[in-house]
Design a protein around this motif. Sequence first.
Motif, mmCIF file in Angstrom:
data_model
loop_
_atom_site.group_PDB
_atom_site.id
_atom_site.type_symbol
_atom_site.label_atom_id
_atom_site.label_comp_id
_atom_site.label_asym_id
_atom_site.label_seq_id
_atom_site.Cartn_x
_atom_site.Cartn_y
_atom_site.Cartn_z
ATOM 1 N N GLY A 42 0.809 -1.202 0.000
ATOM 2 C CA GLY A 42 0.000 0.000 0.000
ATOM 3 C C GLY A 42 0.849 1.262 0.000
ATOM 4 O O GLY A 42 2.069 1.220 -0.067
ATOM 5 N N GLY A 43 0.147 2.399 0.095
ATOM 6 C CA GLY A 43 0.838 3.683 0.105
ATOM 7 C C GLY A 43 0.055 4.776 -0.592
ATOM 8 O O GLY A 43 0.611 5.804 -0.979
ATOM 9 N N GLY A 44 -1.259 4.552 -0.747
ATOM 10 C CA GLY A 44 -2.115 5.600 -1.306
ATOM 11 C C GLY A 44 -1.826 5.935 -2.754
ATOM 12 O O GLY A 44 -2.174 7.031 -3.211
ATOM 13 N N SER A 156 -15.148 4.252 -3.940
ATOM 14 C CA SER A 156 -14.931 5.697 -4.120
ATOM 15 C C SER A 156 -16.156 6.493 -3.696
ATOM 16 O O SER A 156 -16.243 7.682 -3.967
ATOM 17 N N GLY A 157 -17.079 5.837 -3.024
ATOM 18 C CA GLY A 157 -18.312 6.489 -2.592
ATOM 19 C C GLY A 157 -18.194 7.094 -1.207
ATOM 20 O O GLY A 157 -17.179 7.704 -0.850
ATOM 21 N N LYS A 158 -19.215 6.887 -0.399
ATOM 22 C CA LYS A 158 -19.309 7.505 0.929
ATOM 23 C C LYS A 158 -18.120 7.172 1.815
ATOM 24 O O LYS A 158 -17.667 8.000 2.614
ATOM 25 N N PHE A 159 -17.583 5.967 1.690
ATOM 26 C CA PHE A 159 -16.509 5.512 2.574
ATOM 27 C C PHE A 159 -15.147 5.523 1.878
ATOM 28 O O PHE A 159 -14.245 4.772 2.237
ATOM 29 N N GLU A 162 -10.248 9.232 -0.278
ATOM 30 C CA GLU A 162 -10.202 10.078 -1.473
ATOM 31 C C GLU A 162 -8.780 10.284 -1.993
ATOM 32 O O GLU A 162 -8.564 10.368 -3.200
ATOM 33 N N GLY A 163 -7.814 10.348 -1.079
ATOM 34 C CA GLY A 163 -6.449 10.597 -1.509
ATOM 35 C C GLY A 163 -5.919 9.539 -2.450
ATOM 36 O O GLY A 163 -5.193 9.850 -3.404
#
Length: 269
Positions: A42-44, A156-159, A162-163
């Motif tokens: 991982g790592g955004g 990519s919705g409510k939860f 975003e980054g």
Amino acid sequence: MLHKKIEALRPNSQATLTTYIIENSAEIEVNRLRPAVIICPGGGYEMLSDREAEPIAIRMMSFGFQAFVLHYSIKPAVYPIALTELATAVQLVRQQHEAWHVDPDKIIVAGFSAGGHLAANLGVSWQEPFLSELLDGQKEEWMPNGLLLSYPVLSSGKFAHEGSFQSLLADAYEEQKDALSLEHLVSAQTPPTFLWHTLEDGLVAAENSLMFAEQLRKYDVPYEMHIFPRGGHGLSLGTKETANDGIHNIEPSVVSWPDLFADWVKWNI
């Protein structure tokens, strides 16, 4: 005997695949083929975590699995570059299955956090025509036989985290983010999946795994999910071995997940 090597992947790409190969022995089982786990740290989509790379590979090897770590392209590279790199990695492992002592029908793609989005993206998209247009070969060559998703970014919705989506999509974020909310892309062709998350994850909510699992259930895709009660994001193995500065990210309640996963592979892949 361990054989470790870094393999270059696609032309004009910085992506590499580090192989952790257990060599066969005439003393044990000279023609043994093992399950393979291809690990996406991982790592955004901005960096790649060492805590979710080699330590995971070594743990997978302890179960007798062949392990691979994909250092895929990150920001400023945008979708679908990393996806094509992962597909190529699966294709390469399958092509080299005899040399690397891999069972070609037991290739599992594992992802952590944003790496979980990458792994799951291949899981829900391997059969799509756009990948066949971008890659050489047949879609069955890059089809994963299973998914391991650890506290994954999926929705990519409510939860949403975003980054991760902003780094992956850059200027196309608003236009494409809904299309990459992966819970909406699950189908009967999605491979069997093992998921784990924690209720206390304050960065990537457990709803990401819960919603994905709901869709797996809808399409009768076999899955196993564990929602642990304690622990924040990015736990990796949850042990001192993968702790940040030897202190943070130690969580005894999650350390059983690799054993649970290994048992799941034995009976489901």
